[in-house]
Design a protein around this motif. Sequence first.
Motif, PDB file in Angstrom:
ATOM      1  N   PHE A  21     125.129  -6.016  14.565  1.00 52.32           N
ATOM      2  CA  PHE A  21     126.237  -6.967  14.620  1.00 52.32           C
ATOM      3  C   PHE A  21     126.942  -7.139  13.270  1.00 52.32           C
ATOM      4  CE2 PHE A  21     123.261  -8.798  17.898  1.00 52.32           C
ATOM      5  CZ  PHE A  21     124.015  -8.411  19.000  1.00 52.32           C
ATOM      6  N   LEU A  22     126.493  -6.456  12.240  1.00 54.04           N
ATOM      7  CA  LEU A  22     127.054  -6.626  10.900  1.00 54.04           C
ATOM      8  C   LEU A  22     128.142  -5.592  10.624  1.00 54.04           C
ATOM      9  CD1 LEU A  22     123.773  -7.189   8.829  1.00 54.04           C
ATOM     10  CD2 LEU A  22     125.305  -8.931   9.775  1.00 54.04           C
ATOM     11  N   PHE A  23     129.296  -6.069  10.176  1.00 56.80           N
ATOM     12  CA  PHE A  23     130.409  -5.191   9.839  1.00 56.80           C
ATOM     13  C   PHE A  23     131.079  -5.694   8.572  1.00 56.80           C
ATOM     14  CE2 PHE A  23     129.937  -5.075  14.446  1.00 56.80           C
ATOM     15  CZ  PHE A  23     129.905  -3.704  14.697  1.00 56.80           C
ATOM     16  N   ASP A  24     131.501  -4.777   7.716  1.00 56.95           N
ATOM     17  CA  ASP A  24     132.279  -5.177   6.545  1.00 56.95           C
ATOM     18  C   ASP A  24     133.497  -5.971   7.000  1.00 56.95           C
ATOM     19  OD1 ASP A  24     130.461  -3.702   5.145  1.00 56.95           O
ATOM     20  OD2 ASP A  24     131.864  -2.187   4.428  1.00 56.95           O
ATOM     21  N   LYS A  25     133.723  -7.112   6.378  1.00 59.77           N
ATOM     22  CA  LYS A  25     134.845  -8.024   6.666  1.00 59.77           C
ATOM     23  C   LYS A  25     134.713  -8.722   8.016  1.00 59.77           C
ATOM     24  CE  LYS A  25     136.202  -6.507   2.777  1.00 59.77           C
ATOM     25  NZ  LYS A  25     135.732  -7.254   1.580  1.00 59.77           N
ATOM     26  N   GLY A  26     133.552  -8.630   8.633  1.00 59.80           N
ATOM     27  CA  GLY A  26     133.326  -9.390   9.849  1.00 59.80           C
ATOM     28  C   GLY A  26     132.977 -10.825   9.521  1.00 59.80           C
ATOM     29  N   TYR A  27     132.895 -11.660  10.560  1.00 60.15           N
ATOM     30  CA  TYR A  27     132.551 -13.063  10.380  1.00 60.15           C
ATOM     31  C   TYR A  27     131.054 -13.272  10.584  1.00 60.15           C
ATOM     32  CZ  TYR A  27     137.513 -14.314  10.762  1.00 60.15           C
ATOM     33  OH  TYR A  27     138.850 -14.432  10.563  1.00 60.15           O
ATOM     34  N   ILE A  28     130.515 -14.287   9.899  1.00 62.09           N
ATOM     35  CA  ILE A  28     129.126 -14.674  10.098  1.00 62.09           C
ATOM     36  C   ILE A  28     128.974 -16.140   9.698  1.00 62.09           C
ATOM     37  CG2 ILE A  28     128.265 -14.095   7.770  1.00 62.09           C
ATOM     38  CD1 ILE A  28     125.829 -12.771   9.314  1.00 62.09           C
ATOM     39  N   GLY A  29     128.036 -16.829  10.348  1.00 62.97           N
ATOM     40  CA  GLY A  29     127.738 -18.206   9.987  1.00 62.97           C
ATOM     41  C   GLY A  29     126.455 -18.266   9.182  1.00 62.97           C
ATOM     42  N   VAL A  30     126.508 -18.839   7.986  1.00 58.72           N
ATOM     43  CA  VAL A  30     125.342 -18.959   7.108  1.00 58.72           C
ATOM     44  C   VAL A  30     125.119 -20.444   6.821  1.00 58.72           C
ATOM     45  CG1 VAL A  30     124.373 -18.414   4.844  1.00 58.72           C
ATOM     46  CG2 VAL A  30     125.728 -16.695   6.067  1.00 58.72           C
ATOM     47  N   ASP A  31     124.009 -20.984   7.313  1.00 56.85           N
ATOM     48  CA  ASP A  31     123.744 -22.429   7.197  1.00 56.85           C
ATOM     49  C   ASP A  31     124.946 -23.246   7.665  1.00 56.85           C
ATOM     50  OD1 ASP A  31     121.098 -22.621   6.487  1.00 56.85           O
ATOM     51  OD2 ASP A  31     121.454 -22.731   4.327  1.00 56.85           O
ATOM     52  N   GLY A  32     125.587 -22.747   8.736  1.00 61.53           N
ATOM     53  CA  GLY A  32     126.708 -23.467   9.335  1.00 61.53           C
ATOM     54  C   GLY A  32     128.052 -23.232   8.691  1.00 61.53           C
ATOM     55  N   ILE A  33     128.119 -22.355   7.689  1.00 60.47           N
ATOM     56  CA  ILE A  33     129.369 -22.101   6.966  1.00 60.47           C
ATOM     57  C   ILE A  33     130.011 -20.824   7.489  1.00 60.47           C
ATOM     58  CG2 ILE A  33     130.412 -21.804   4.690  1.00 60.47           C
ATOM     59  CD1 ILE A  33     127.673 -22.879   3.573  1.00 60.47           C
ATOM     60  N   SER A  34     131.262 -20.904   7.878  1.00 57.70           N
ATOM     61  CA  SER A  34     132.000 -19.718   8.312  1.00 57.70           C
ATOM     62  C   SER A  34     132.334 -18.866   7.094  1.00 57.70           C
ATOM     63  CB  SER A  34     133.299 -20.129   9.022  1.00 57.70           C
ATOM     64  OG  SER A  34     134.104 -18.997   9.283  1.00 57.70           O
ATOM     65  N   LEU A  35     131.790 -17.643   7.059  1.00 60.92           N
ATOM     66  CA  LEU A  35     131.988 -16.768   5.916  1.00 60.92           C
ATOM     67  C   LEU A  35     132.375 -15.363   6.367  1.00 60.92           C
ATOM     68  CD1 LEU A  35     128.861 -17.834   3.805  1.00 60.92           C
ATOM     69  CD2 LEU A  35     131.253 -18.433   3.342  1.00 60.92           C
ATOM     70  N   THR A  36     133.014 -14.640   5.458  1.00 63.31           N
ATOM     71  CA  THR A  36     133.378 -13.248   5.695  1.00 63.31           C
ATOM     72  C   THR A  36     132.354 -12.347   5.013  1.00 63.31           C
ATOM     73  OG1 THR A  36     135.730 -13.801   5.780  1.00 63.31           O
ATOM     74  CG2 THR A  36     135.174 -11.495   5.392  1.00 63.31           C
ATOM     75  N   ILE A  37     131.866 -11.368   5.755  1.00 65.65           N
ATOM     76  CA  ILE A  37     130.908 -10.422   5.189  1.00 65.65           C
ATOM     77  C   ILE A  37     131.630  -9.519   4.199  1.00 65.65           C
ATOM     78  CG2 ILE A  37     129.390  -8.472   5.700  1.00 65.65           C
ATOM     79  CD1 ILE A  37     128.887  -9.764   8.438  1.00 65.65           C
ATOM     80  N   GLY A  38     131.097  -9.448   2.984  1.00 69.43           N
ATOM     81  CA  GLY A  38     131.726  -8.614   1.968  1.00 69.43           C
ATOM     82  C   GLY A  38     131.335  -7.153   2.077  1.00 69.43           C
ATOM     83  N   GLU A  39     130.059  -6.913   2.328  1.00 68.48           N
ATOM     84  CA  GLU A  39     129.544  -5.546   2.382  1.00 68.48           C
ATOM     85  C   GLU A  39     128.246  -5.552   3.176  1.00 68.48           C
ATOM     86  OE1 GLU A  39     127.934  -2.077  -0.730  1.00 68.48           O
ATOM     87  OE2 GLU A  39     128.983  -3.850  -1.499  1.00 68.48           O
ATOM     88  N   VAL A  40     127.956  -4.435   3.812  1.00 63.02           N
ATOM     89  CA  VAL A  40     126.736  -4.296   4.608  1.00 63.02           C
ATOM     90  C   VAL A  40     125.937  -3.105   4.095  1.00 63.02           C
ATOM     91  CG1 VAL A  40     125.799  -3.811   6.910  1.00 63.02           C
ATOM     92  CG2 VAL A  40     127.804  -5.299   6.657  1.00 63.02           C
ATOM     93  N   LYS A  41     124.624  -3.282   4.006  1.00 62.51           N
ATOM     94  CA  LYS A  41     123.716  -2.188   3.679  1.00 62.51           C
ATOM     95  C   LYS A  41     122.772  -2.005   4.865  1.00 62.51           C
ATOM     96  CE  LYS A  41     123.738  -2.954  -1.341  1.00 62.51           C
ATOM     97  NZ  LYS A  41     122.907  -3.286  -2.538  1.00 62.51           N
ATOM     98  N   PRO A  42     122.721  -0.794   5.440  1.00 61.10           N
ATOM     99  CA  PRO A  42     121.870  -0.587   6.617  1.00 61.10           C
ATOM    100  C   PRO A  42     120.391  -0.756   6.291  1.00 61.10           C
ATOM    101  CG  PRO A  42     122.703   1.504   5.790  1.00 61.10           C
ATOM    102  CD  PRO A  42     123.412   0.443   5.024  1.00 61.10           C
ATOM    103  N   ALA A  43     119.617  -0.960   7.339  1.00 59.47           N
ATOM    104  CA  ALA A  43     118.174  -1.088   7.178  1.00 59.47           C
ATOM    105  C   ALA A  43     117.570   0.219   6.698  1.00 59.47           C
ATOM    106  CB  ALA A  43     117.544  -1.508   8.503  1.00 59.47           C
ATOM    107  N   THR A  44     116.442   0.115   6.046  1.00 57.85           N
ATOM    108  CA  THR A  44     115.678   1.292   5.630  1.00 57.85           C
ATOM    109  C   THR A  44     114.286   1.197   6.249  1.00 57.85           C
ATOM    110  OG1 THR A  44     114.716   0.282   3.650  1.00 57.85           O
ATOM    111  CG2 THR A  44     116.926   1.240   3.435  1.00 57.85           C
ATOM    112  N   ALA A  45     113.438   2.139   5.909  1.00 52.79           N
ATOM    113  CA  ALA A  45     112.081   2.133   6.457  1.00 52.79           C
ATOM    114  C   ALA A  45     111.262   0.949   5.956  1.00 52.79           C
ATOM    115  CB  ALA A  45     111.378   3.441   6.110  1.00 52.79           C
TER     116      ALA A  45
END
Length: 209
Positions: A132-156
């Motif tokens: 569900f994570l995308f660069d410049k997508g929206y996300i709520g963090v502790d109830g705050i509407s924020l724009t995702i700056g950058e995403v790093k995929p999961a690793t092992a």
Amino acid sequence: MFTGIVQGTAEVVAIEEAEAFRTHVVALPEAMRHGLEIGASVAHNGVCLTATAIDGERISFDLMRETLRLTNLGALRVGDRVNIERAARFGDEIGGHAMSGHVMAMAELVELDEAPNNRRLWFELPHALGRFLFDKGYIGVDGISLTIGEVKPATATRGPRFCVNLIPETLARTILVDRVPGDVVNVEIDPQTQAIVETVERVLAARGA
């Protein structure tokens, strides 16, 4: 519904514990309790809670087992502060993005980058939410509407990570100013993003892709 525009913070002034249940009481400033009635919805760190008692500035809210399991509210102690947002009303300006107040998971703050008038926070999420994570997508963090700056995929060895960039106004109005590496925050994935991703996944699965 909420907009992710936090109206301020409130101090937890009392906690009553029961089996798999707790009631916490917050001291709401006058401006944030105007028109508040028992049964009203108020977001605490992005979690939609129902006002169960009102005694002047002291407002009580019940936290059931699932809320304690999925969110950081169960770790609160007297003296801690929470981000507060009253439920949106018809005709209100929507300055953030639509949020339900239903937290999906907690994320750990793993890196903090300070710069003049800026702060960048990196969070790590459970693997299942990485889609569900995308660069410049929206996300709520502790109830705050924020724009995702950058995403790093999961690793092992770790889960997916994302960063958000905070301006002084956000730091002044919310508890993110006090967050340090190792702290956990409540995360709500943007509902529209969630619906689109899950719909595409179902369509592809039905086609055997």
